[in-house]
Design a protein around this motif. Structure first.
Motif, short mmCIF file in Angstrom:
data_model
loop_
_atom_site.label_atom_id
_atom_site.label_comp_id
_atom_site.label_asym_id
_atom_site.label_seq_id
_atom_site.Cartn_x
_atom_site.Cartn_y
_atom_site.Cartn_z
N PHE A 290 0.84 -1.21 0.00
CA PHE A 290 0.00 0.00 0.00
C PHE A 290 0.87 1.25 0.00
CE2 PHE A 290 -2.64 2.98 2.77
CZ PHE A 290 -3.40 3.44 1.71
N ALA A 291 1.90 1.25 0.84
CA ALA A 291 2.81 2.40 0.91
C ALA A 291 3.54 2.60 -0.41
CB ALA A 291 3.80 2.20 2.05
N THR A 292 3.97 1.50 -1.03
CA THR A 292 4.66 1.57 -2.32
C THR A 292 3.74 2.14 -3.39
OG1 THR A 292 6.08 -0.30 -1.74
CG2 THR A 292 5.85 0.22 -4.08
N ALA A 293 2.49 1.71 -3.38
CA ALA A 293 1.52 2.18 -4.39
C ALA A 293 1.21 3.66 -4.20
CB ALA A 293 0.24 1.36 -4.31
N MET A 294 1.09 4.12 -2.96
CA MET A 294 0.84 5.54 -2.72
C MET A 294 2.00 6.40 -3.20
SD MET A 294 -1.21 5.95 0.90
CE MET A 294 -1.57 7.68 0.61
N ALA A 295 3.22 5.94 -2.94
CA ALA A 295 4.39 6.68 -3.40
C ALA A 295 4.47 6.68 -4.92
CB ALA A 295 5.66 6.08 -2.80
N ALA A 296 4.11 5.57 -5.54
CA ALA A 296 4.18 5.46 -7.00
C ALA A 296 3.19 6.40 -7.67
CB ALA A 296 3.91 4.01 -7.42
N THR A 297 1.97 6.49 -7.14
CA THR A 297 0.99 7.38 -7.78
C THR A 297 1.34 8.84 -7.51
OG1 THR A 297 -1.38 7.76 -8.13
CG2 THR A 297 -0.70 7.46 -5.86
N LEU A 298 2.01 9.12 -6.40
CA LEU A 298 2.49 10.49 -6.17
C LEU A 298 3.48 10.88 -7.26
CD1 LEU A 298 2.73 13.02 -4.34
CD2 LEU A 298 4.57 11.84 -3.14
N ARG A 299 4.40 9.98 -7.57
CA ARG A 299 5.42 10.28 -8.59
C ARG A 299 4.80 10.37 -9.99
NH1 ARG A 299 8.19 6.08 -5.60
NH2 ARG A 299 9.90 6.94 -4.35
N ALA A 300 3.90 9.45 -10.30
CA ALA A 300 3.39 9.34 -11.67
C ALA A 300 2.28 10.34 -11.98
CB ALA A 300 2.88 7.91 -11.91
N ASP A 301 1.45 10.68 -10.99
CA ASP A 301 0.23 11.45 -11.27
C ASP A 301 0.12 12.70 -10.40
OD1 ASP A 301 -0.76 9.51 -13.15
OD2 ASP A 301 -1.28 8.25 -11.44
N ALA A 302 1.23 13.29 -10.03
CA ALA A 302 1.21 14.43 -9.11
C ALA A 302 0.30 15.55 -9.60
CB ALA A 302 2.63 14.95 -8.88
N LYS A 303 0.40 15.91 -10.87
CA LYS A 303 -0.38 17.04 -11.38
C LYS A 303 -1.87 16.72 -11.43
CE LYS A 303 3.35 19.21 -13.97
NZ LYS A 303 3.87 19.59 -15.30
N LEU A 304 -2.20 15.46 -11.67
CA LEU A 304 -3.61 15.07 -11.69
C LEU A 304 -4.19 15.07 -10.27
CD1 LEU A 304 -3.42 12.22 -14.35
CD2 LEU A 304 -4.27 14.54 -14.65
N HIS A 305 -3.40 14.61 -9.31
CA HIS A 305 -3.86 14.69 -7.91
C HIS A 305 -4.02 16.15 -7.49
CE1 HIS A 305 -3.71 10.45 -7.03
NE2 HIS A 305 -2.47 10.36 -7.48
N ARG A 306 -3.12 16.99 -7.97
CA ARG A 306 -3.22 18.42 -7.67
C ARG A 306 -4.55 18.98 -8.17
NH1 ARG A 306 1.21 22.30 -10.34
NH2 ARG A 306 0.19 21.57 -12.24
N LEU A 307 -5.01 18.51 -9.32
CA LEU A 307 -6.28 18.98 -9.87
C LEU A 307 -7.44 18.60 -8.96
CD1 LEU A 307 -7.79 20.35 -12.19
CD2 LEU A 307 -7.85 18.12 -13.35
N TRP A 308 -7.39 17.39 -8.39
CA TRP A 308 -8.45 16.98 -7.46
C TRP A 308 -8.48 17.90 -6.25
CZ3 TRP A 308 -12.63 15.53 -5.35
CH2 TRP A 308 -12.69 15.17 -4.00
N TYR A 309 -7.33 18.18 -5.67
CA TYR A 309 -7.31 19.04 -4.49
C TYR A 309 -7.73 20.47 -4.85
CZ TYR A 309 -5.08 15.27 -1.90
OH TYR A 309 -4.82 14.07 -1.30
N ASP A 310 -7.43 20.90 -6.06
CA ASP A 310 -7.87 22.21 -6.53
C ASP A 310 -9.40 22.24 -6.57
OD1 ASP A 310 -7.98 24.74 -7.63
OD2 ASP A 310 -7.38 24.11 -9.64
N LEU A 311 -9.99 21.19 -7.13
CA LEU A 311 -11.46 21.12 -7.20
C LEU A 311 -12.07 21.09 -5.80
CD1 LEU A 311 -14.11 20.73 -8.73
CD2 LEU A 311 -13.63 18.28 -8.81
N ARG A 312 -11.46 20.33 -4.91
CA ARG A 312 -12.00 20.25 -3.54
C ARG A 312 -11.92 21.61 -2.85
NH1 ARG A 312 -10.21 15.43 0.46
NH2 ARG A 312 -8.37 16.74 0.84
N ASN A 313 -10.82 22.32 -3.04
CA ASN A 313 -10.71 23.67 -2.47
C ASN A 313 -11.72 24.63 -3.08
OD1 ASN A 313 -8.64 22.96 -0.74
ND2 ASN A 313 -7.02 23.55 -2.17
N GLN A 314 -11.90 24.53 -4.40
CA GLN A 314 -12.85 25.42 -5.07
C GLN A 314 -14.28 25.19 -4.57
OE1 GLN A 314 -12.42 27.93 -7.19
NE2 GLN A 314 -10.20 27.70 -7.19
N SER A 315 -14.58 23.96 -4.15
CA SER A 315 -15.93 23.65 -3.69
C SER A 315 -16.28 24.41 -2.40
CB SER A 315 -16.09 22.15 -3.47
OG SER A 315 -15.40 21.72 -2.32
N LEU A 316 -15.28 24.91 -1.69
CA LEU A 316 -15.55 25.72 -0.51
C LEU A 316 -16.16 27.06 -0.90
CD1 LEU A 316 -12.20 25.11 1.46
CD2 LEU A 316 -14.42 24.02 1.88
#
Length: 210
Positions: free
Chosen positions: A102-128
């Motif tokens: 699980f830890a390896t997979a979380m680190a891997a998606t951080l490296r591979a999809d950082a900008k896409l995860h950033r978009l999710w957090y952007d959307l969540r912040n905008q929802s405020l």
């Protein structure tokens, strides 16, 4: 109208809906990289069109506005994300194995999809601030919480021991850890992914009374 004609009309209608949704999915996939690169506030439909093979008019035909497009993009990305740990949970035979994978997979998606995860957090912040985002954000957040709880509850079964926190707290702990690591990683800290991989097992162990 005969029953046969009604069935034919229904099939044509379903095909039209399917084609429309397929087209929306294609457009969202094309727009996703631009949105992930620039974020919600800095991206317009016109700019997305300039960075894709589709015209501004086509985007307006398939999406009501930028909010509609952004939520569709994030939903599409999250549909793949929320199942990313299922295989890890299914194949884990020991608690330590699940911790590690699980830890390896979380680190891997951080490296591979950082900008896409950033978009999710952007959307969540905008929802405020943008009420129109909230139903989609709340639904995606519930699905992400369920994804994390699937891992945590399986880990507890393997220990075996009870989980000491409710699902929302387990999610907040691991999601918060990931978001911190994402900020560090996007700021140039290459070690952020390795730190995340090292810290996730500790969090898992602490939410279970073993």
């Amino acid at each position: 109208m005969t029953e046969a004609k009604e069935r034919t009309r229904d099939r044509i209608s379903r095909r039209q809906v399917d084609k429309f949704e397929q087209r929306r999915a294609q457009l969202a996939e094309s727009a996703l990289q631009t949105l992930a690169e620039l974020g919600y506030a800095r991206t317009s439909l016109r700019e997305i069109a300039q960075n894709s093979d589709f015209s501004h008019g086509v985007l307006h035909y398939y999406f009501t506005d930028k909010v509609d497009l952004l939520t569709h993009c994030v939903r599409q990305f999250e549909e793949a994300c929320v199942t990313r740990y299922d295989e890890i949970v299914a194949r884990a035979h020991t608690a330590s194995e699940l911790q590690r994978d699980f830890a390896t997979a979380m680190a891997a998606t951080l490296r591979a999809d950082a900008k896409l995860h950033r978009l999710w957090y952007d959307l969540r912040n905008q929802s405020l601030f943008e009420a129109s985002f909230r139903p989609d954000v709340l639904e995606i957040d519930r699905r992400r919480e369920a994804m994390i709880w699937h891992v945590v509850s399986r880990y507890a079964d393997l220990v075996p021991a009870p989980v000491t926190v409710p699902p929302r707290v387990a999610y907040a702990l691991l999601d918060g850890l990931f978001q911190q690591a994402l900020l560090q990683y996007l700021s140039g800290a290459e070690e952020a992914a390795a730190d995340l991989e090292r810290e996730v097992p500790t969090v898992l162990a602490r939410v279970v009374a073993g």
